[in-house]
Design an enzyme around this catalytic site. Structure first.
Site, PDB file in Angstrom:
ATOM      1  N   TYR A 122      16.541 -23.070  35.900  1.00 12.59           N
ATOM      2  CA  TYR A 122      17.127 -21.731  36.022  1.00 12.59           C
ATOM      3  C   TYR A 122      16.237 -20.850  36.895  1.00 12.59           C
ATOM      4  O   TYR A 122      15.024 -20.768  36.712  1.00 12.59           O
ATOM      5  CB  TYR A 122      17.284 -21.077  34.640  1.00 12.59           C
ATOM      6  N   HIS A 131      18.510  -6.157  44.114  1.00 15.24           N
ATOM      7  CA  HIS A 131      18.245  -5.510  42.829  1.00 15.24           C
ATOM      8  C   HIS A 131      17.509  -4.175  42.974  1.00 15.24           C
ATOM      9  O   HIS A 131      17.410  -3.412  42.012  1.00 15.24           O
ATOM     10  CB  HIS A 131      17.429  -6.436  41.927  1.00 15.24           C
ATOM     11  N   ASN A 137      11.185  -9.622  36.679  1.00 15.00           N
ATOM     12  CA  ASN A 137      11.537  -9.791  35.269  1.00 15.00           C
ATOM     13  C   ASN A 137      10.387  -9.305  34.411  1.00 15.00           C
ATOM     14  O   ASN A 137       9.285  -9.846  34.506  1.00 15.00           O
ATOM     15  CB  ASN A 137      11.793 -11.274  34.975  1.00 15.00           C
ATOM     16  N   TYR A 185       5.357  26.340   4.280  1.00 12.51           N
ATOM     17  CA  TYR A 185       5.309  24.921   4.631  1.00 12.51           C
ATOM     18  C   TYR A 185       4.658  24.674   5.987  1.00 12.51           C
ATOM     19  O   TYR A 185       3.946  23.684   6.176  1.00 12.51           O
ATOM     20  CB  TYR A 185       6.725  24.344   4.657  1.00 12.51           C
ATOM     21  N   ARG A 209       0.972  24.897   4.962  1.00 12.54           N
ATOM     22  CA  ARG A 209       0.550  24.034   3.860  1.00 12.54           C
ATOM     23  C   ARG A 209       0.831  22.562   4.145  1.00 12.54           C
ATOM     24  O   ARG A 209       0.093  21.683   3.687  1.00 12.54           O
ATOM     25  CB  ARG A 209       1.284  24.482   2.599  1.00 12.54           C
ATOM     26  N   PHE A 226      11.832 -10.705  28.185  1.00 18.24           N
ATOM     27  CA  PHE A 226      12.059  -9.513  29.004  1.00 18.24           C
ATOM     28  C   PHE A 226      12.776  -8.405  28.238  1.00 18.24           C
ATOM     29  O   PHE A 226      12.885  -7.289  28.727  1.00 18.24           O
ATOM     30  CB  PHE A 226      12.912  -9.887  30.224  1.00 18.24           C
ATOM     31  N   GLU A 261      24.363 -10.548  30.075  1.00 15.95           N
ATOM     32  CA  GLU A 261      23.320  -9.738  29.433  1.00 15.95           C
ATOM     33  C   GLU A 261      24.042  -8.709  28.567  1.00 15.95           C
ATOM     34  O   GLU A 261      24.209  -7.548  28.930  1.00 15.95           O
ATOM     35  CB  GLU A 261      22.437  -9.101  30.506  1.00 15.95           C
TER      36      GLU A 261
END
Length: 634
Positions: free
Chosen positions: A53, A98, A210, A346, A349, A401, A488
Site C-alpha cells: 500500500y 494534497h 501522513n 466562590y 474561595r 495517523f 476515511e
C-alpha cells in the site's frame, strides 16, 4: 545556538519549543542507520514486485489500484517510452494534489515545530524514507526556510495530510516559503538557501504527509504558553484576594489533603506562597474601613487632603448586639468594608478547585503530547527486521495517523480555558461593583465630582472575551466529517482543535491581564484606605477618630462614653499596627505593573494602558517579578 539532537525517541516539549523559536537540529547517526535499513527494504520489495500500500498501490479509496511497470500510454502504437517512473510520480502527485489548504499562513514557530516533529518521527526507521531525503528536510529547517502553510485544511486523519503536504511541496521545489521574513516561491527559497529540490522515492510522499505534526505542534506551543498562564492566573487571583482583604482558610493544606486532586493541592499551595507576608489577608473585620467620597472637610492635614477618598465605619449600638455578645467580645462593634462572614464568594474561595481542575486538564494533555512527540504516526508502518513469510507482515497498514488521542485531550483543554477566563472575569467584576467589593469605590475611582467611569468598561471587555472563548469551546473532536469517498469514514478534527486552543490561550492571557490591571488599582485603594485609617489613628484621639464613625450617640446619650471607649480601642489597635501590605510576591508583581502603568487617580484614556497590561502578561514581566520574590523568600 546549540543544535537539538533528534533520535526519534527523546524529543521533549521544551526542546520542540526551542526549535520552534529558531534552534537548529542534528540527526542521530544510529537512528539514520535504521532509516537506511527501512528504505533499502522497501526498494527490495519493489524489485520483487510485492504489492505494498502506498508504494505499489494507490492511496485511500485508490488502494485497490496496483501500479504497472510503465505508463499505459507507453503501449500506444508508435509512442516512444516516456521514461516516467510511476512509483516516483505516485509520491510526487500525492504531495502536489494534497497541498490545498486555505487561509492565512500558520506562524513560523508552528511550521518549524511541524518540521521538527516530522523529522523526529521519521528517524524511528519505520517509515521507509531515504536518509538523503530526511537530511534534505533537516537542511531546509536549519536554513530557515519556512514553508507557507495555510491554516485550514486538516481533518486530523490521515493525520494532517494537507498541511504536511504544504511542508513537503517546498522540499520538491514547489509551493511558497518564507526566508528571512520574505515570502517567495518555494524553489527560489531553496536556491537562496543553497539547497536543491528532492525527487521522492518509494513511500516518501506518504512518509512526509501522513502524521499528526500540525495538531501536535500547535498543541505543544499552546500548552507551553498555557503553563505560564496557569501560574499567572494564580498570581492574579492572589492579588485580587489581597485587594479584598480575603480569608485564607479556604487554602489551608489540611483542608486540601481531604480532596487531593493534584492541581487543586498545587494551586492552594501556590496561593499560600504568593500571599505569604500579607497583612491584608485575614485582617480583622473591624479594621477595614469602607470607601466614602472625598469632601473638602474629609481630612485634617495637607498630606491626607491629597488622598482620593474618605473612609468610614458604622458603630453597632449596644441594643443591636443581643445574642451576638460573644462575637463582639472578639471583634470590635464597627462595620466597615468587610462583612462579618466566615467565607468569601466562590470566585475567591474556590480558586484551588477551579484553577486546579484546569491544571489537571492541561497535565493530562501534556502526558498525551509527550507520548506523541516520539511516536510513529504515518502509514503503512515498515518493520524491515521482522522475520515473516509475506510482506504484509512487515509492511502493516494501521491507523497511527488518527489524531483522536490528541483531539480529545485538547478538547478538555479547550473547555478549560473559558472556565479559567470566566472565574477571572467574575473576580474582576466583584472588584468594580460596589455591592460586592467589600467597601471599595464603585468602578475603583474616587469620582468625587460624579464625572468618572474608572474601570467600568474594562469589565465589559473581559466579559466580551469570556463570551467569545465560551462560544469557541465546542469540541471539534465530536463532529467527524468522512473523507476520501468514505474510505476515511471517521476523522478526529484534531487540527481544528489544536488551532482553536492555540488562539484561545492568547485571549485567556488578555482576560488575566485585565484582572491584574484592575486588581492592582483595587489593591492600592484597599491598602491606602487601611493605612490612611492607621495614620489618622496615630495622630488623633478618640474624638478626632470618631468623625469617621457613623451612628454615634449624642453627647447626652447614656452610651456616649461607651461609644468613645470603643472608638478609642479601634483607634489604638490601628495605631499600634505596622503598615498594612500585600504578600511579598503580590507586592513584587504590583510594583512591576506600576513601573509601566500609573494608579488611576482621575479618568484618562485607558487604551494604551490596557494594551500595556496585556503585554506585561504576555511577555511574563509580572510573573517573573513574582517568581523572583518567591525565590528570595524561599
Amino acid at each position: 545556538m546549540k543544535p537539538i539532537h533528534l533520535d526519534g525517541r527523546s524529543l521533549t516539549r521544551t526542546q520542540l519549543v526551542m526549535v520552534a523559536g529558531g534552534a537548529p537540529v542534528e540527526l542521530d547517526d544510529g537512528a539514520l542507520e535504521a532509516v537506511a535499513r527501512a528504505a533499502a527494504f522497501l526498494a527490495e520489495q519493489v524489485r520483487r514486485e510485492e504489492p505494498i500500500y502506498g508504494v505499489s498501490t494507490g492511496f485511500g479509496s485508490n488502494a485497490d489500484k496496483l501500479l504497472g511497470a510503465h505508463p499505459l500510454r507507453d503501449e500506444l502504437p508508435g509512442v516512444a517510452p516516456s521514461g516516467r517512473s510511476l512509483h516516483a510520480e505516485l509520491q510526487r502527485n500525492l504531495i502536489v494534489t494534497h497541498a490545498v489548504c486555505v487561509g492565512e499562513p500558520m506562524p513560523a514557530d508552528v511550521v518549524r515545530a511541524m518540521l521538527c516533529i516530522r523529522i523526529n518521527t521519521l528517524l524511528r526507521g519505520h517509515s521507509g524514507i531515504r536518509v538523503e531525503t530526511l537530511q534534505a528536510l533537516t537542511a531546509m529547517l536549519n536554513a530557515g526556510v519556512v514553508p507557507v502553510v495555510p491554516s485550514l485544511g486538516s481533518v486530523g486523519a490521515s493525520g494532517d495530510l494537507a498541511p504536511l503536504s504544504h511542508l513537503a511541496i517546498v522540499l520538491l521545489g514547489g509551493g511558497e516559503a518564507f526566508l528571512d521574513g520574505e515570502r517567495m516561491p518555494g524553489g527560489e527559497a531553496l536556491a537562496r538557501a543553497g539547497l536543491r529540490p528532492v525527487e521522492l522515492s518509494y513511500k516518501e510522499g506518504l512518509a512526509l504527509n501522513n502524521g499528526t505534526a500540525q495538531m501536535l505542534a500547535m498543541g505543544v506551543l499552546a500548552l507551553h504558553r498555557l503553563e505560564d498562564l496557569l501560574d499567572t492566573a494564580d498570581l492574579a487571583a492572589a492579588m485580587t484576594i489581597d485587594a479584598f482583604a480575603g480569608r485564607l482558610g479556604a487554602f489551608d493544606a489540611d483542608v486540601h489533603a481531604l480532596r487531593p486532586h493534584p492541581g487543586q493541592v498545587e494551586v492552594a499551595a501556590r496561593l499560600r506562597a504568593l500571599l505569604d507576608g500579607s497583612t491584608l489577608a485575614d485582617i480583622a473585620y473591624h479594621l477595614v474601613p469602607r470607601f466614602r467620597f472625598w469632601m473638602p472637610e474629609s481630612w485634617d492635614t495637607p498630606e491626607a487632603q491629597a488622598l482620593r477618598f474618605d473612609i468610614g465605619w458604622d458603630w453597632v449600638a449596644a441594643n443591636q448586639r443581643h445574642g451576638r455578645e460573644k462575637f463582639y467580645d472578639r471583634f470590635k462593634p464597627f462595620r466597615g468594608g468587610k462583612k462579618h462572614q466566615p467565607q468569601d464568594s466562590y470566585s475567591l474561595r474556590c480558586i484551588p478547585q477551579v484553577h486546579g481542575a484546569v491544571r489537571d486538564a492541561a497535565a493530562h494533555a501534556a502526558r498525551v503530547l509527550d507520548i506523541e512527540l516520539n511516536a510513529v504516526t504515518d502509514n503503512p508502518l515498515v518493520f524491515p527486521d521482522r522475520e515473516a513469510e509475506h510482506v504484509e507482515e512487515q509492511v502493516i497498514s494501521a491507523g497511527h495517523f488518527h489524531g483522536m488521542p490528541l483531539a480529545l485531550a485538547l478538547s478538555a483543554v479547550k473547555a478549560a480555558i473559558p472556565v479559567l477566563a470566566s472565574i477571572s472575569e467574575r473576580r474582576l467584576n466583584k472588584l468594580v461593583d460596589p455591592s460586592t467589593s467589600d467597601g471599595l469605590p464603585a468602578f475603583l475611582i474616587g469620582n468625587e465630582d460624579g464625572t468618572e467611569s474608572g474601570f467600568m468598561i474594562i469589565q465589559y471587555t473581559a466579559a466580551a472575551i469570556v463570551n467569545d472563548l465560551a462560544t469557541r469551546a465546542h469540541p471539534a473532536s465530536v463532529y467527524s466529517v468522512p473523507t476520501s469517498a468514505n474510505a476515511e469514514d471517521h476523522v478526529s478534527m484534531g487540527a481544528n482543535e489544536a488551532r482553536h486552543v492555540l488562539s484561545m490561550v492568547a485571549d485567556l492571557g488578555k482576560v488575566l491581564a485585565l484582572e491584574m490591571h484592575t486588581a492592582a488599582q483595587a489593591l492600592d485603594f484597599r491598602r491606602d484606605m487601611i493605612n490612611a485609617a492607621r495614620d489618622l489613628a496615630r495622630r488623633s484621639d478618640a474624638a478626632g477618630f470618631a468623625v469617621k464613625v457613623q451612628g454615634a450617640p449624642g453627647p447626652s446619650h447614656p452610651d456616649r462614653e461607651r461609644f468613645l471607649a470603643e472608638v478609642d480601642a479601634l483607634r489604638e489597635e490601628l495605631a499600634v499596627s505596622e503598615p498594612f501590605q500585600p504578600g511579598s510576591a503580590v507586592a513584587a508583581a504590583h510594583a512591576a505593573l506600576r513601573e509601566r502603568i500609573a494608579f488611576l487617580d482621575r479618568d484618562r484614556a485607558l487604551d494604551g494602558e490596557v494594551a500595556e497590561a496585556v503585554r506585561l502578561v504576555a511577555d511574563g514581566t509580572l510573573l517573573t517579578a513574582a517568581r523572583r520574590a518567591l525565590e528570595q523568600g524561599g
